[in-house]
Structures are given as structure tokens and as C-alpha cells.
Design a protein around this motif. Structure first.
Motif, PDB file in Angstrom:
ATOM      1  N   VAL A  71       0.808  -1.232   0.000  1.00 35.95           N
ATOM      2  CA  VAL A  71       0.000   0.000   0.000  1.00 35.95           C
ATOM      3  C   VAL A  71       0.838   1.277   0.000  1.00 35.95           C
ATOM      4  O   VAL A  71       0.281   2.365   0.031  1.00 35.95           O
ATOM      5  CB  VAL A  71      -0.975   0.064   1.212  1.00 35.95           C
ATOM      6  CG1 VAL A  71      -1.977  -1.062   1.167  1.00 35.95           C
ATOM      7  CG2 VAL A  71      -0.226   0.095   2.539  1.00 35.95           C
ATOM      8  N   HIS A  72       2.167   1.148   0.009  1.00 36.84           N
ATOM      9  CA  HIS A  72       2.985   2.340   0.241  1.00 36.84           C
ATOM     10  C   HIS A  72       4.156   2.400  -0.746  1.00 36.84           C
ATOM     11  O   HIS A  72       5.274   1.998  -0.437  1.00 36.84           O
ATOM     12  CB  HIS A  72       3.498   2.302   1.688  1.00 36.84           C
ATOM     13  CG  HIS A  72       4.027   3.592   2.200  1.00 36.84           C
ATOM     14  ND1 HIS A  72       3.783   4.038   3.486  1.00 36.84           N
ATOM     15  CD2 HIS A  72       4.796   4.556   1.644  1.00 36.84           C
ATOM     16  CE1 HIS A  72       4.378   5.207   3.679  1.00 36.84           C
ATOM     17  NE2 HIS A  72       5.008   5.539   2.576  1.00 36.84           N
ATOM     18  N   THR A  73       3.895   2.880  -1.958  1.00 37.51           N
ATOM     19  CA  THR A  73       4.934   2.977  -2.988  1.00 37.51           C
ATOM     20  C   THR A  73       4.898   4.400  -3.552  1.00 37.51           C
ATOM     21  O   THR A  73       3.887   4.824  -4.106  1.00 37.51           O
ATOM     22  CB  THR A  73       4.663   1.952  -4.111  1.00 37.51           C
ATOM     23  OG1 THR A  73       4.576   0.644  -3.536  1.00 37.51           O
ATOM     24  CG2 THR A  73       5.780   1.968  -5.147  1.00 37.51           C
ATOM     25  N   HIS A  74       6.009   5.117  -3.378  1.00 34.47           N
ATOM     26  CA  HIS A  74       6.029   6.516  -3.834  1.00 34.47           C
ATOM     27  C   HIS A  74       6.394   6.633  -5.303  1.00 34.47           C
ATOM     28  O   HIS A  74       7.169   5.838  -5.828  1.00 34.47           O
ATOM     29  CB  HIS A  74       7.070   7.320  -3.049  1.00 34.47           C
ATOM     30  CG  HIS A  74       6.665   7.566  -1.627  1.00 34.47           C
ATOM     31  ND1 HIS A  74       5.820   8.585  -1.267  1.00 34.47           N
ATOM     32  CD2 HIS A  74       6.989   6.925  -0.483  1.00 34.47           C
ATOM     33  CE1 HIS A  74       5.642   8.572   0.036  1.00 34.47           C
ATOM     34  NE2 HIS A  74       6.333   7.561   0.548  1.00 34.47           N
ATOM     35  N   VAL A  75       5.830   7.651  -5.933  1.00 38.01           N
ATOM     36  CA  VAL A  75       6.341   8.132  -7.215  1.00 38.01           C
ATOM     37  C   VAL A  75       6.637   9.611  -7.013  1.00 38.01           C
ATOM     38  O   VAL A  75       6.105  10.242  -6.102  1.00 38.01           O
ATOM     39  CB  VAL A  75       5.342   7.928  -8.377  1.00 38.01           C
ATOM     40  CG1 VAL A  75       5.249   6.473  -8.762  1.00 38.01           C
ATOM     41  CG2 VAL A  75       3.965   8.479  -8.029  1.00 38.01           C
ATOM     42  N   CYS A 207      -6.227   7.346   1.124  1.00 39.38           N
ATOM     43  CA  CYS A 207      -5.794   8.735   0.995  1.00 39.38           C
ATOM     44  C   CYS A 207      -4.575   8.936   1.882  1.00 39.38           C
ATOM     45  O   CYS A 207      -4.625   8.697   3.092  1.00 39.38           O
ATOM     46  CB  CYS A 207      -6.924   9.667   1.431  1.00 39.38           C
ATOM     47  SG  CYS A 207      -6.457  11.415   1.440  1.00 39.38           S
ATOM     48  N   LYS A 208      -3.472   9.341   1.261  1.00 40.99           N
ATOM     49  CA  LYS A 208      -2.199   9.454   1.983  1.00 40.99           C
ATOM     50  C   LYS A 208      -2.037  10.821   2.656  1.00 40.99           C
ATOM     51  O   LYS A 208      -2.197  11.858   2.007  1.00 40.99           O
ATOM     52  CB  LYS A 208      -1.065   9.228   0.978  1.00 40.99           C
ATOM     53  CG  LYS A 208       0.306   9.691   1.420  1.00 40.99           C
ATOM     54  CD  LYS A 208       0.926   8.771   2.435  1.00 40.99           C
ATOM     55  CE  LYS A 208       2.365   9.213   2.727  1.00 40.99           C
ATOM     56  NZ  LYS A 208       2.961   8.426   3.806  1.00 40.99           N
ATOM     57  N   TRP A 209      -1.704  10.797   3.947  1.00 43.73           N
ATOM     58  CA  TRP A 209      -1.318  12.013   4.668  1.00 43.73           C
ATOM     59  C   TRP A 209       0.078  11.820   5.245  1.00 43.73           C
ATOM     60  O   TRP A 209       0.432  10.708   5.669  1.00 43.73           O
ATOM     61  CB  TRP A 209      -2.239  12.254   5.863  1.00 43.73           C
ATOM     62  CG  TRP A 209      -3.578  12.834   5.580  1.00 43.73           C
ATOM     63  CD1 TRP A 209      -4.122  13.132   4.370  1.00 43.73           C
ATOM     64  CD2 TRP A 209      -4.565  13.179   6.574  1.00 43.73           C
ATOM     65  NE1 TRP A 209      -5.378  13.645   4.544  1.00 43.73           N
ATOM     66  CE2 TRP A 209      -5.681  13.685   5.884  1.00 43.73           C
ATOM     67  CE3 TRP A 209      -4.613  13.108   7.971  1.00 43.73           C
ATOM     68  CZ2 TRP A 209      -6.841  14.117   6.544  1.00 43.73           C
ATOM     69  CZ3 TRP A 209      -5.745  13.535   8.632  1.00 43.73           C
ATOM     70  CH2 TRP A 209      -6.846  14.041   7.923  1.00 43.73           C
ATOM     71  N   ALA A 274       0.796   4.315   9.055  1.00 38.39           N
ATOM     72  CA  ALA A 274       1.990   3.912   8.325  1.00 38.39           C
ATOM     73  C   ALA A 274       3.183   3.784   9.266  1.00 38.39           C
ATOM     74  O   ALA A 274       3.345   4.582  10.194  1.00 38.39           O
ATOM     75  CB  ALA A 274       2.296   4.927   7.221  1.00 38.39           C
ATOM     76  N   HIS A 275       3.990   2.792   9.038  1.00 36.04           N
ATOM     77  CA  HIS A 275       5.225   2.502   9.788  1.00 36.04           C
ATOM     78  C   HIS A 275       4.944   2.065  11.240  1.00 36.04           C
ATOM     79  O   HIS A 275       5.870   1.977  12.042  1.00 36.04           O
ATOM     80  CB  HIS A 275       6.190   3.696   9.812  1.00 36.04           C
ATOM     81  CG  HIS A 275       6.261   4.456   8.528  1.00 36.04           C
ATOM     82  ND1 HIS A 275       6.576   3.855   7.341  1.00 36.04           N
ATOM     83  CD2 HIS A 275       6.027   5.774   8.247  1.00 36.04           C
ATOM     84  CE1 HIS A 275       6.552   4.772   6.368  1.00 36.04           C
ATOM     85  NE2 HIS A 275       6.201   5.929   6.889  1.00 36.04           N
ATOM     86  N   CYS A 276       3.663   1.853  11.594  1.00 35.33           N
ATOM     87  CA  CYS A 276       3.323   1.478  12.975  1.00 35.33           C
ATOM     88  C   CYS A 276       3.970   2.422  13.993  1.00 35.33           C
ATOM     89  O   CYS A 276       4.291   2.009  15.121  1.00 35.33           O
ATOM     90  CB  CYS A 276       3.733   0.033  13.288  1.00 35.33           C
ATOM     91  SG  CYS A 276       2.898  -1.194  12.264  1.00 35.33           S
ATOM     92  N   SER A 346       6.211  -0.971   1.103  1.00 38.47           N
ATOM     93  CA  SER A 346       7.669  -0.983   0.911  1.00 38.47           C
ATOM     94  C   SER A 346       8.280   0.394   1.149  1.00 38.47           C
ATOM     95  O   SER A 346       9.456   0.512   1.446  1.00 38.47           O
ATOM     96  CB  SER A 346       7.992  -1.411  -0.523  1.00 38.47           C
ATOM     97  OG  SER A 346       7.366  -0.511  -1.442  1.00 38.47           O
ATOM     98  N   ASP A 347       7.471   1.448   1.021  1.00 42.81           N
ATOM     99  CA  ASP A 347       7.976   2.819   1.063  1.00 42.81           C
ATOM    100  C   ASP A 347       9.035   3.060  -0.020  1.00 42.81           C
ATOM    101  O   ASP A 347       9.967   3.838   0.171  1.00 42.81           O
ATOM    102  CB  ASP A 347       8.536   3.178   2.443  1.00 42.81           C
ATOM    103  CG  ASP A 347       8.324   4.660   2.777  1.00 42.81           C
ATOM    104  OD1 ASP A 347       7.896   5.421   1.885  1.00 42.81           O
ATOM    105  OD2 ASP A 347       8.611   5.060   3.919  1.00 42.81           O
ATOM    106  N   TYR A 348       8.878   2.359  -1.167  1.00 45.89           N
ATOM    107  CA  TYR A 348       9.774   2.624  -2.303  1.00 45.89           C
ATOM    108  C   TYR A 348       9.791   4.131  -2.571  1.00 45.89           C
ATOM    109  O   TYR A 348       8.747   4.767  -2.501  1.00 45.89           O
ATOM    110  CB  TYR A 348       9.268   1.872  -3.548  1.00 45.89           C
ATOM    111  CG  TYR A 348      10.154   2.068  -4.756  1.00 45.89           C
ATOM    112  CD1 TYR A 348      11.269   1.265  -4.941  1.00 45.89           C
ATOM    113  CD2 TYR A 348       9.892   3.079  -5.673  1.00 45.89           C
ATOM    114  CE1 TYR A 348      12.113   1.458  -6.035  1.00 45.89           C
ATOM    115  CE2 TYR A 348      10.735   3.282  -6.763  1.00 45.89           C
ATOM    116  CZ  TYR A 348      11.834   2.468  -6.931  1.00 45.89           C
ATOM    117  OH  TYR A 348      12.675   2.670  -8.000  1.00 45.89           O
TER     118      TYR A 348
HETATM  119 ZN   LIG Z   1       6.570   6.983   2.523  1.00 44.37          ZN
END
Ligand SMILES: [Zn+2]
Length: 417
Positions: A71-75, A207-209, A274-276, A346-348
Motif C-alpha cells: 500500500v505504500h509505494t512513492h512516485v 488517501c495518503k497524509w 503507516a510505519h506502525c 515498501s515505502d519505495y
Molecule cells: Zn513513505
């Protein structure tokens, strides 16, 4: 020549040569820091040793790849191709050496070689990493909203980067079997509710914050209407929790206190932390007279509150980074009661930054065998996203033997996927 003159001459040569030396070594230095993967990801299928192949197979065994979700892949990008993306101009000048260096590391990790094509290069490299893995699932591509002031106006100077919602919708539409769109809407925007509605209609389920960097206080009553709208639309909040070091967030770390999201839950929203909250300390808002406590402890407290079950989740991206103690992962592995409420990310491009990873330290602390650590290093040399996944699937609690349950890596009905 006197000793003094020799010394002056030596210093002068050093002053002239040092920048030249640094300049010529820059690719080497960047390669060491962010130089993930010496091999092309497409070569992995035929290049792996039997041990690395076996570890890969075991990691994916029993998992339906159609149901795998990160659920966590940046562009990101600079908007050169009309993507609308931008980064803070301070990242593009050596007048701000730290930000400049950070930018170069990210760009190198994402394989951007030509800023004029940076947005597409970022997306192409990510696509290659995902598509070349025969067992790939889908990745949630994150939009990233600007920093807004309390009055709803944009604060450009404090906007670290901007990835418009439409850019992730475009990328997800190109490759729907690889990507799903994750929107980002700042709740202080004057058009926040309309934009959230628009994104939901286009298929965003999350929705990402990033409160610390975007200037969002999740406890602010200004967010209440947003929470109600998100609940109505079935869009869950994927909110950063804990301290934030990947982007500049000086003075705003308290906004990452996971207890601040309790207000979202009280107003009906579904929340993914995110990231607990595995970095930093926060004020215990339930007992303001007390000391600051680890945010991770506050995360576990919130997860322990019965009434949020089914609407509160933890997300494990970056928890395996070298800036967290291995015991943090140990706690998450041990808490098998929480696994049905954890999701993977992954926080790519963080996995592509070589220096923030170490499989070795997990072997030293008993979470991996030496053979597993070696095989993981080999996987890393082909595909940092595969490395991140296989590492999390392989980690085993040194005492209880618990691993992350399959559920952690699969889509969740409660999150709409
Ligand atoms: Zn991130």
C-alpha cells in the motif's frame, strides 16, 4: 623551499583538487549510498543461485499473487512531462547542501539520470521492478499533497514535494495489473471534500497524509468534515505515524503522534497507521503530565482499543530499516494477535537506498540465518522491492519462531481492495 611555503603550496593544491576529486567520485559515492542492484531486474529469473531461488520460492509459497498488495509505494518527479509533480526548489541547489544531497540520493536510487525525463524515468524503473517479478502483486502509488496553512492557502516554501492525484491515476490506468492509485488530499484545502469525492469516484480507496510534513493536525476540528466524508465514501486514511526523517519536518514531529488519529476514528474514518509509529517519541495525550513515550507504545495502545477493530490498521513499511532496533520488528512478529490488522508497504524508493538496509543485523540478532542473509543480499542485487518483500516474509522471531502471517501481505476487505 621553506617548510612554511611547502605547507601553503600543499594546502593550495588540496583546495583546488578536493572539489575535482569529490566531483569525479560523486557517482562512486552515490553508488555506494544508493546504488541498489548491480543487475537488471529482468536478469533475476535466470541469475539467482539455488539458495536465493529457494528463499524467493518459500517467500511467495501459498500466496495468491492476485491478492498481494503493497500500500505504500512513492512516485515523484519534477513535472517536466506535464505530470504536475514538483520538488522544493531548495533540493535543486547546493545553497542547501543537505537537501541537495538528499535529492541526489533519491534520484539515484530511483534511477533518474535525466531530470528532463525524471518523472517518466522514475515510473519506468518502478514498473520494471514490479513487472519483472513473476509473482508480483499490486502496488498502491502514492500521490502527495502540498503543505497548507491553517487558513487553507498553500505554503509553497514548506512543500517538500508535490505529486498530484492525476499523476497516480494516469500511472495506475496504464498498468492496472501492477498499480492502484492512492490519492492525497490535505484536509485544510478549501476544495478538500470535492477533491476527495473526485478521487473516490476515480477509484482511490486510500488517501495518503504525512501530517508532520504537510502541516496537518489530525486532532484539529477542521478535519472532522473530512473524516465524515472519507467514511461516507469508503476511503481509508493512510497516515504517516511517528517521526519523519525522509522529508523535512522540523518542529512538526508531534503531528505524527498516533494518538492524534483517534479523532479520525471517533468521526467514523478508517485509519492505517503507516510505519506502525516506529520512530520517535510523543506526548502521552491520555496523561499529559507524563513523560514523552515511544510513539510505537502509543500505536500499540491505540491498536489495543477494542472499539476500533475493523477500522484501525498498522502498516509495516520501513519498520525493517536500519534506523529502527530489530526488537521493534520482534514485537510486531510476536504480536500475532495483531497480524490480521497489519498491512504491507515498501515505502519505495527507500528500499533502493543501499545504506539504510542491513540483512546482516537481523542475522546477528537471530531473526535470520547466515544463509538467508546471504541469499537476501543476492536478491537485493537484482530487485530491492523483491528484497523488501522476501526479507519481511523470512524474518522469524528468535524466541517464539513467529513470522508475519500471510494476511499481512494480502488485500483487506475493510480497506476496499
Ligand atoms: Zn513513505
Amino acid at each position: 623551499m621553506t617548510r612554511r611555503r611547502r605547507c601553503v603550496l600543499g594546502c593550495a593544491i588540496a583546495i583546488v583538487l578536493l572539489p575535482v576529486l569529490l566531483w569525479s567520485c560523486a557517482p562512486l559515492i552515490l553508488g555506494q549510498i544508493a546504488g541498489a542492484s548491480r543487475h537488471a531486474p529482468e536478469e533475476m529469473e535466470r541469475g539467482l543461485s539455488p539458495a536465493a531461488r529457494a528463499l524467493f520460492d518459500r517467500a511467495y509459497a501459498g500466496l495468491d499473487s492476485q491478492r498481494l498488495l503493497d500500500v505504500h509505494t512513492h512516485v515523484a518527479g519534477l513535472g517536466a512531462n506535464g505530470s504536475g509533480c514538483s520538488v522544493n526548489p531548495e533540493m535543486l541547489t547546493w545553497a542547501h547542501p543537505w537537501k541537495r544531497a538528499q535529492f541526489l540520493v533519491y534520484a539515484h536510487a530511483a534511477r533518474i539520470t535525466d531530470l528532463e525525463r525524471g518523472d517518466e524515468q522514475f515510473a519506468e524503473r518502478l514498473r520494471a521492478l514490479v513487472a519483472s517479478n513473476p509473482r508480483h502483486g499490486r502496488h498502491g502509488l502514492l500521490a502527495f499533497d502540498r503543505h497548507y496553512r491553517a487558513d487553507g492557502t498553500i505554503d509553497e516554501a514548506r512543500t517538500e514535494m508535490h505529486v498530484p492525484n492525476d499523476w497516480v491515476f494516469t500511472l495506475a490506468a496504464r498498468d492496472p495489473e501492477l498499480f492502484v492509485p492512492v490519492c492525497s488530499v490535505h484536509p485544510y484545502r478549501k476544495d478538500a471534500l470535492q477533491e476527495l469525492e473526485r478521487c473516490a469516484a476515480k477509484g482511490a480507496k486510500l488517501c495518503k497524509w504525512l501530517p508532520n510534513a504537510m502541516g496537518i493536525d489530525p486532532m484539529d476540528p477542521k478535519c472532522d468534515a473530512f473524516y465524515a466524508k472519507a467514511a461516507e465514501l469508503g476511503v481509508a486514511l493512510l497516515s504517516h505515524s511517528g517521526d519523519e526523517h525522509a522529508v523535512d519536518a522540523e518542529g512538526a514531529q508531534d503531528l505524527g503522534n498516533p494518538l492524534r488519529l483517534r479523532r479520525a476514528l471517533e468521526h467514523g474514518a478508517t485509519v492505517v497507521l503507516a510505519h506502525c509509529a516506529t520512530l520517535g517519541e510523543g506526548v502521552d495525550l491520555d496523561d499529559p503530565s507524563s513523560q514523552r513515550v515511544p510513539n510505537f507504545e502509543l500505536f500499540l495502545r491505540l491498536m489495543g482499543e477494542e472499539r476500533w477493530k475493523g477500522r484501525l490498521f498498522g502498516e509495516i513499511s520501513a519498520v525493517v530499516l536500519a534506523n529502527r532496533a530489530t526488537s521493534v520488528v520482534g514485537t510486531l512478529l510476536e504480536r500475532t494477535d495483531l497480524h490480521a490488522r497489519l498491512v504491507n508497504g515498501s515505502d519505495y524508493p527507500l528500499p533502493a537506498i543501499r545504506v539504510v538496509w542491513s540483512a546482516r543485523r537481523f542475522a546477528n540478532d537471530g531473526y535470520l540465518t547466515d544463509e538467508e542473509a546471504r541469499a537476501l543480499e543476492e536478491l537485493y542485487d537484482y530487485n530491492p522491492l523483491v528484497f523488501d518483500f522476501v526479507l519481511k516474509r523470512t524474518l522469524k522471531h528468535p524466541k517464539t519462531g513467529a513470522r508475519f502471517a500471510d494476511d499481512v501481505f494480502l488485500v483487506k476487505r475493510e480497506l476496499g481492495y
